[in-house]
Scaffold this active site. Sequence first.
Site, PDB file in Angstrom:
ATOM      1  N   ASN A   7       0.877  -1.166   0.000  1.00  0.00           N
ATOM      2  CA  ASN A   7       0.000   0.000   0.000  1.00  0.00           C
ATOM      3  C   ASN A   7       0.921   1.223   0.000  1.00  0.00           C
ATOM      4  OD1 ASN A   7      -1.801   2.045   0.480  1.00  0.00           O
ATOM      5  ND2 ASN A   7      -2.768   1.074   2.261  1.00  0.00           N
ATOM      6  N   ARG A  91      -2.495  -1.903  -3.521  1.00  0.00           N
ATOM      7  CA  ARG A  91      -3.677  -1.061  -3.394  1.00  0.00           C
ATOM      8  C   ARG A  91      -3.522   0.113  -4.362  1.00  0.00           C
ATOM      9  NH1 ARG A  91      -5.178   3.500   1.129  1.00  0.00           N
ATOM     10  NH2 ARG A  91      -7.308   3.868   0.434  1.00  0.00           N
ATOM     11  N   HIS A 180     -12.239   3.624  -0.484  1.00  0.00           N
ATOM     12  CA  HIS A 180     -12.263   2.653   0.630  1.00  0.00           C
ATOM     13  C   HIS A 180     -13.129   1.443   0.283  1.00  0.00           C
ATOM     14  CE1 HIS A 180     -11.658   6.421   3.344  1.00  0.00           C
ATOM     15  NE2 HIS A 180     -10.484   5.832   3.185  1.00  0.00           N
ATOM     16  N   ARG A 241      -9.329  16.753   6.186  1.00  0.00           N
ATOM     17  CA  ARG A 241     -10.137  17.114   5.001  1.00  0.00           C
ATOM     18  C   ARG A 241     -11.492  17.642   5.444  1.00  0.00           C
ATOM     19  NH1 ARG A 241      -9.269  11.347   2.042  1.00  0.00           N
ATOM     20  NH2 ARG A 241      -7.305  11.032   3.137  1.00  0.00           N
ATOM     21  N   ARG A 285      -7.993  10.677  19.081  1.00  0.00           N
ATOM     22  CA  ARG A 285      -7.629  10.417  20.481  1.00  0.00           C
ATOM     23  C   ARG A 285      -7.343  11.724  21.206  1.00  0.00           C
ATOM     24  NH1 ARG A 285      -3.686   5.625  18.941  1.00  0.00           N
ATOM     25  NH2 ARG A 285      -3.581   7.089  17.241  1.00  0.00           N
ATOM     26  N   ILE A 332     -10.971   5.071  13.982  1.00  0.00           N
ATOM     27  CA  ILE A 332     -11.934   5.690  14.891  1.00  0.00           C
ATOM     28  C   ILE A 332     -13.133   4.759  15.119  1.00  0.00           C
ATOM     29  CG2 ILE A 332     -13.511   7.658  15.186  1.00  0.00           C
ATOM     30  CD1 ILE A 332     -11.462   9.338  13.549  1.00  0.00           C
ATOM     31  N   GLU A 385      -8.037  -4.461   4.820  1.00  0.00           N
ATOM     32  CA  GLU A 385      -7.925  -4.257   3.371  1.00  0.00           C
ATOM     33  C   GLU A 385      -6.830  -5.140   2.786  1.00  0.00           C
ATOM     34  OE1 GLU A 385      -7.808  -0.159   4.784  1.00  0.00           O
ATOM     35  OE2 GLU A 385      -8.648   0.455   2.862  1.00  0.00           O
TER      36      GLU A 385
HETATM   37  N1  LIG Z   1      -8.368   4.378  20.922  1.00  0.00           N
HETATM   38  C1  LIG Z   1      -8.728   5.294  20.024  1.00  0.00           C
HETATM   39  N2  LIG Z   1      -9.697   6.188  20.321  1.00  0.00           N
HETATM   40  C2  LIG Z   1     -10.071   7.123  19.436  1.00  0.00           C
HETATM   41  N3  LIG Z   1      -9.538   7.238  18.205  1.00  0.00           N
HETATM   42  C3  LIG Z   1      -8.575   6.370  17.855  1.00  0.00           C
HETATM   43  C4  LIG Z   1      -8.109   5.357  18.731  1.00  0.00           C
HETATM   44  N4  LIG Z   1      -7.160   4.637  18.092  1.00  0.00           N
HETATM   45  C5  LIG Z   1      -7.007   5.205  16.851  1.00  0.00           C
HETATM   46  N5  LIG Z   1      -7.859   6.232  16.713  1.00  0.00           N
HETATM   47  C6  LIG Z   1      -7.991   7.148  15.577  1.00  0.00           C
HETATM   48  O1  LIG Z   1      -7.991   6.511  14.320  1.00  0.00           O
HETATM   49  C7  LIG Z   1      -7.542   7.459  13.333  1.00  0.00           C
HETATM   50  C8  LIG Z   1      -6.597   6.758  12.357  1.00  0.00           C
HETATM   51  O2  LIG Z   1      -7.313   5.747  11.724  1.00  0.00           O
HETATM   52  P1  LIG Z   1      -6.637   4.714  10.701  1.00  0.00           P
HETATM   53  O3  LIG Z   1      -7.726   3.869  10.162  1.00  0.00           O
HETATM   54  O4  LIG Z   1      -5.508   4.038  11.373  1.00  0.00           O
HETATM   55  O5  LIG Z   1      -6.100   5.736   9.624  1.00  0.00           O
HETATM   56  P2  LIG Z   1      -5.444   5.564   8.181  1.00  0.00           P
HETATM   57  O6  LIG Z   1      -6.420   6.254   7.279  1.00  0.00           O
HETATM   58  O7  LIG Z   1      -4.148   6.277   8.286  1.00  0.00           O
HETATM   59  O8  LIG Z   1      -5.344   4.089   7.882  1.00  0.00           O
HETATM   60  C9  LIG Z   1      -6.919   8.607  14.095  1.00  0.00           C
HETATM   61  O9  LIG Z   1      -7.808   9.712  14.124  1.00  0.00           O
HETATM   62  C10 LIG Z   1      -6.795   8.044  15.504  1.00  0.00           C
HETATM   63  O10 LIG Z   1      -6.899   9.031  16.470  1.00  0.00           O
HETATM   64  C1  LIG Z   2      -8.994   7.117  -0.350  1.00  0.00           C
HETATM   65  C2  LIG Z   2      -8.546   7.569   0.995  1.00  0.00           C
HETATM   66  O1  LIG Z   2      -9.039   8.536   1.541  1.00  0.00           O
HETATM   67  O2  LIG Z   2      -7.618   6.825   1.588  1.00  0.00           O
HETATM   68  P1  LIG Z   2      -6.983   7.053   3.030  1.00  0.00           P
HETATM   69  O3  LIG Z   2      -8.099   6.933   4.014  1.00  0.00           O
HETATM   70  O4  LIG Z   2      -5.985   5.921   3.116  1.00  0.00           O
HETATM   71  O5  LIG Z   2      -6.359   8.417   3.001  1.00  0.00           O
HETATM   72 MG   LIG Z   3      -6.776   3.832   5.927  1.00  0.00          MG
END
Ligand SMILES: Nc1ncnc2c1ncn2[C@@H]1O[C@H](COP(=O)(O)OP(=O)(O)O)[C@@H](O)[C@H]1O
Ligand SMILES: CC(=O)OP(=O)(O)O
Ligand SMILES: [Mg+2]
Length: 401
Positions: A7, A91, A180, A241, A285, A332, A385
């Site tokens: 990815n 990806r 997604h 965003r 968080r 989240i 994913e």
């Molecule tokens: N325990 C938690 N409580 C609240 N939010 C969390 C927790 N763990 C991770 N997050 C939130 O998840 C988000 C990142 O999500 P993730 O799916 O890992 O992102 P990405 O798009 O980079 O893959 C961040 O806003 C982070 O604060």
């Molecule tokens: C498409 C997209 O927003 O991907 P990511 O959540 O990984 O930034």
């Molecule tokens: Mg992601």
Amino acid sequence: MIILVMNAGSSSLKYQLYNMSNEAVLAHGSVERIGMDSSIVTHETSGKPEVRVVSEILDHNAAVKKVSEMLTHREHGVLSSLDEIKAVGHRVVHGGESFKQSTLVTPEVKEEIRRLFDLAPLHNPPAMMGITAVETNMPTISQVVVFDTAFHQTMPQETFLYPIPMVLYRRHKIRRYGFHGTSHNYVSQQAAIKLGRSLDSLKMITCHIGNGASCAAIVNGRSYDTSMGLTPLEGLMMGTRSGDLDPAIVPFTMNKEELTLNEVNSMLNKHSGLQAISGISSDMREITESMNEGDKQAKLAFDMYTYRLRKYIGAYTAGMNGLDVLVFTAGIGENSVAVRKAVCENLTFLGVQLDEERNEVRSREARLISTDDSRVSVMVVPTNEELLIARDTYQLVKQFA
Ligand SMILES: Nc1ncnc2c1ncn2[C@@H]1O[C@H](COP(=O)(O)OP(=O)(O)O)[C@@H](O)[C@H]1O
Ligand SMILES: CC(=O)OP(=O)(O)O
Ligand SMILES: [Mg+2]
């Protein structure tokens, strides 16, 4: 069969190595800060502590070389030779209208992904760099591309078109694509399995809320509508965003603040959302912690975030004329008890009854968080994913390569 999943982001490359005979993850890791002064490589193999090295990695080609080194490393590696890897699955965020499913990489496929650079300037070029780097470093290996947009290609015209002159769709393919998709597809399948029901009879809303966030209305297992559009900027409020706004804000702000197109794009993609409203962070968080300590801007950011998500859930329930299952996933969705609670406690009119105790359970398993007599089943389903990319890669390579 051993499969490597990649990815690639603009400055990062995440990877997972799978043994498909039992879908076990043999190793995983990431290269971050590619092209910056000190890149960070993390690598983990099952049962061993994580390895972390700081190194100079100038581009994606060097990153793939580094990953190959880690996988075959005498101490930290899991392979005696790269030849053990049968295929690489990537990806790719934007597949436009050309790709309705995953496909083997050919010169024509690469050409088409290049043509789509315009539509996803932040996401598609790094994916292409990853593909080219694998060709250079592992020249005989088969490659597969899995698109974020593919799952949403079932959307009907009334949900995917914008109400703007049709010539823009015909000439430039300006329409809503959604992203997604791999995640929405995976969690909808897992939710149905967990409920012991067939996807064919379910109206579902899946909320993928991580850094990027989108929700999807899924009817009988097929995407009917989703909140992201031409690009991953539309829809929900996200970490940095804006999501939905009055399009007139763009020319108005450019005029008042004397911003260029690039600057306004950067404002909406990188300096808006939770970050802009809280003034603290894009990370949920930190927002929740500050809110609990009494910070008013953090609370406003949280309230706007959950309000906007709830509006989409209401809209999609109306769009589908009903709702059976509501799924939360990604960083989240999987972890924030507070966000799930704030969203669900104002959806009782739809038949959503959150079970507070179930909502507070921490687990990596797919689980029900609504009460037994809730008309809508509310679930937390961890996304994966990479596993879906590995499965698609495996199927295509078994069939054709
Ligand atoms: N325990 C938690 N409580 C609240 N939010 C969390 C927790 N763990 C991770 N997050 C939130 O998840 C988000 C990142 O999500 P993730 O799916 O890992 O992102 P990405 O798009 O980079 O893959 C961040 O806003 C982070 O604060
Ligand atoms: C498409 C997209 O927003 O991907 P990511 O959540 O990984 O930034
Ligand atoms: Mg992601």
